[in-house]
Write a protein that holds these residues in place. Structure first.
Motif, short mmCIF file in Angstrom:
data_model
loop_
_atom_site.label_atom_id
_atom_site.label_comp_id
_atom_site.label_asym_id
_atom_site.label_seq_id
_atom_site.Cartn_x
_atom_site.Cartn_y
_atom_site.Cartn_z
N ASP A 18 -11.04 -1.94 -2.47
CA ASP A 18 -9.80 -1.25 -2.83
C ASP A 18 -9.97 0.25 -2.59
N THR A 34 2.44 -4.32 5.76
CA THR A 34 1.32 -5.01 6.38
C THR A 34 1.92 -5.81 7.53
N ASN A 45 -0.43 -1.20 7.43
CA ASN A 45 -1.61 -1.12 6.58
C ASN A 45 -2.34 -2.46 6.53
N LYS A 46 -3.61 -2.38 6.16
CA LYS A 46 -4.44 -3.57 5.99
C LYS A 46 -4.48 -4.42 7.25
N LEU A 90 -8.88 6.42 4.44
CA LEU A 90 -7.69 5.74 4.93
C LEU A 90 -6.77 6.73 5.66
N LEU A 97 -6.21 -6.13 10.41
CA LEU A 97 -7.55 -6.70 10.67
C LEU A 97 -8.23 -5.98 11.83
N THR A 115 -0.87 3.85 -2.28
CA THR A 115 -2.11 4.29 -1.62
C THR A 115 -1.79 5.19 -0.42
N GLY A 143 0.80 -1.22 0.00
CA GLY A 143 0.00 0.00 0.00
C GLY A 143 0.84 1.27 0.00
N GLU A 188 -12.94 -3.00 3.12
CA GLU A 188 -13.57 -4.10 2.38
C GLU A 188 -13.43 -3.93 0.86
N GLU A 209 -1.39 -10.54 14.63
CA GLU A 209 -1.17 -9.13 14.29
C GLU A 209 -1.08 -8.26 15.54
N TYR A 221 -7.91 -2.87 7.22
CA TYR A 221 -8.15 -3.48 5.92
C TYR A 221 -9.57 -3.11 5.52
#
Ligand code: ADP
Ligand code: MG
Length: 393
Positions: A377, A264, A293-294, A387, A296, A38, A35, A375, A354, A373
């Motif tokens: 993109d 991540t 990033n991403k 984000l 849970l 992003t 990411g 749901e 995590e 994360y």
């Protein structure tokens, strides 16, 4: 790990917001797919919205939809303003301006040649050399260097208060850091001098003659001449190039520059991120933040939810029997419930791992920011701001 000196600790930013307010250049790095692109765009959008000033995001490989959202189709090296309307559509009244540019490697190389060649005729000879065309267009390594070179160019232009840079997907995350040095080394290398010898004087010595005779037969003399000419021409840019590569290195070390390591919490990217942090430290570069990033969601760690999931697994058929009949066949409902329960428990295991990794990273001396994360993109300004909001304060 030794704790930082007291005065450093006081000056250290406490959030991404403070970090971005204090710096002029932010370089987002990390392994592929975590990411970076992003995060760079999200941070830039947040800075433009909340800090004000002129903010530029220099992207390398945005997904098509993201590029479209930033208004970047087919515009190469030219920076473009992201329309205020795009912010307004996301419900935000920006305090500053967001600009975006994509890295056009080929164009950047051509610009560099035009700048450093001793005269125009030489510049065009280089640009037309087949070898040059290959190197500038395809060399992965050339990507590394040119991203930093382009950053230098944009920063010295002085048009932006903040430049946030995405980095190329290199085989090794630290490659681009060393790229300016490597470029300088390359120009002063013996290999380069050696390669240019036969073109300078056609008198070959004992040592090189057999090589050229064999190479001539295998590769053809035209190819060899192209190589020799290429290196000889390239050599005319030596002084300018080395000076420039050194200036780029200095800019990376400047106190106005900081690095944000994006990762991540998966094992491989995390390992690479740690490796990268070490490399930055070793090079005495400023590590401003880590962005996890991403990640849970926390509810996966909730005990009560886990117990529900366990019951779905063990008592699926019984629970299905108590469900309204119009939902579907009992057997099918039971199967779905059990699947959901198992899925939840599997995610819970990952979330737990995590959480442990996050706890470990919490002691890191720099800012640690976490983005969930999502749901879907992240491909438009609203998504970027959403984000960005999660990592901001
Ligand atoms: N927090 C997130 N939640 C969901 N999807 C994400 C998140 N961050 C990034 N993505 C998506 O993951 C993909 C890879 O992101 P990208 O920024 O291109 O990675 P990189 O530049 O590191 O290769 C993109 O499709 C992006 O939209
Ligand atoms: Mg990318």
């Amino acid at each position: 790990m030794t704790p930082p000196p007291e005065k450093d600790r006081r000056r250290r930013a406490a959030s991404i917001e403070q970090l971005l307010a204090a710096k002029e250049i932010v370089i987002c790095c990390g392994s592929g797919g975590v990411g970076k692109t992003t995060a760079a765009a999200a941070a830039a959008a947040m800075a433009a919205a909340n800090l004000g000033g002129k903010v530029l995001v220099l992207t390398v490989d945005p997904a098509r939809r993201l590029a479209n959202a930033l208004g970047l189709e087919g515009f190469g090296n030219i920076e473009k303003p992201v329309p205020v309307d795009a912010f307004k559509a996301a419900g935000v009244e920006p305090r500053g301006e967001l600009w975006a540019a994509m890295l056009d490697t080929k164009q950047s190389w051509d610009d560099l040649v035009l700048r450093h060649a001793p005269d125009e005729a030489t510049a065009y000879k280089i640009l037309e050399n087949p070898l040059y065309q290959n190197v500038s267009g395809r060399f992965v390594q050339s990507h590394d260097y040119i991203a930093m070179e382009r950053l230098f160019d944009l920063h010295s232009g002085g048009r932006y208060d903040l430049i946030i840079v995405d980095t190329p997907p290199t085989r090794n995350a630290i490659d681009f850091l060393r790229a300016p040095d490597r470029m300088a080394d390359f120009f002063s290398s013996r290999l380069l001098r050696w390669l240019t010898v036969p073109a300078r004087s056609r008198v070959m010595n004992f040592a090189t003659r057999p090589f050229y005779q064999v190479a001539d037969r295998i590769l053809g003399s035209q190819f060899l001449e192209d190589i020799a000419e290429f290196f000889l021409l390239f050599h005319t840019m030596y002084a300018g190039f080395v000076e420039r590569a050194n200036a780029v290195t200095r800019l990376l070390h400047d106190r106005r520059t900081t690095f944000v390591v994006v990762t991540t919490l998966e094992a491989a990217p995390l390992r690479e991120a740690e490796f990268f942090v070490d490399a930055l430290r070793e090079d005495k570069l400023h590590i401003g933040a880590r962005v996890l990033n991403k990640v849970l969601p926390r509810y996966l760690l909730d005990g009560a939810s886990a117990r529900v999931a366990e019951r779905l697994c063990s008592d699926g058929p019984a629970i299905a029997a108590a469900m309204p009949a119009e939902l579907g066949e009992r057997v099918a409902v039971a199967r779905v419930l059990q699947e959901i329960g198992e899925s939840f428990l599997n995610f819970a295991v990952v979330a737990k791992r995590e959480a442990e990794q996050r706890a470990e990273l919490a002691s890191a001396p720099d800012v640690v920011a976490t983005a969930p994360y999502f749901e879907t993109d992240v491909y438009d300004l609203a998504g970027l701001l959403r984000l960005g909001q999660t990592i901001w304060t």
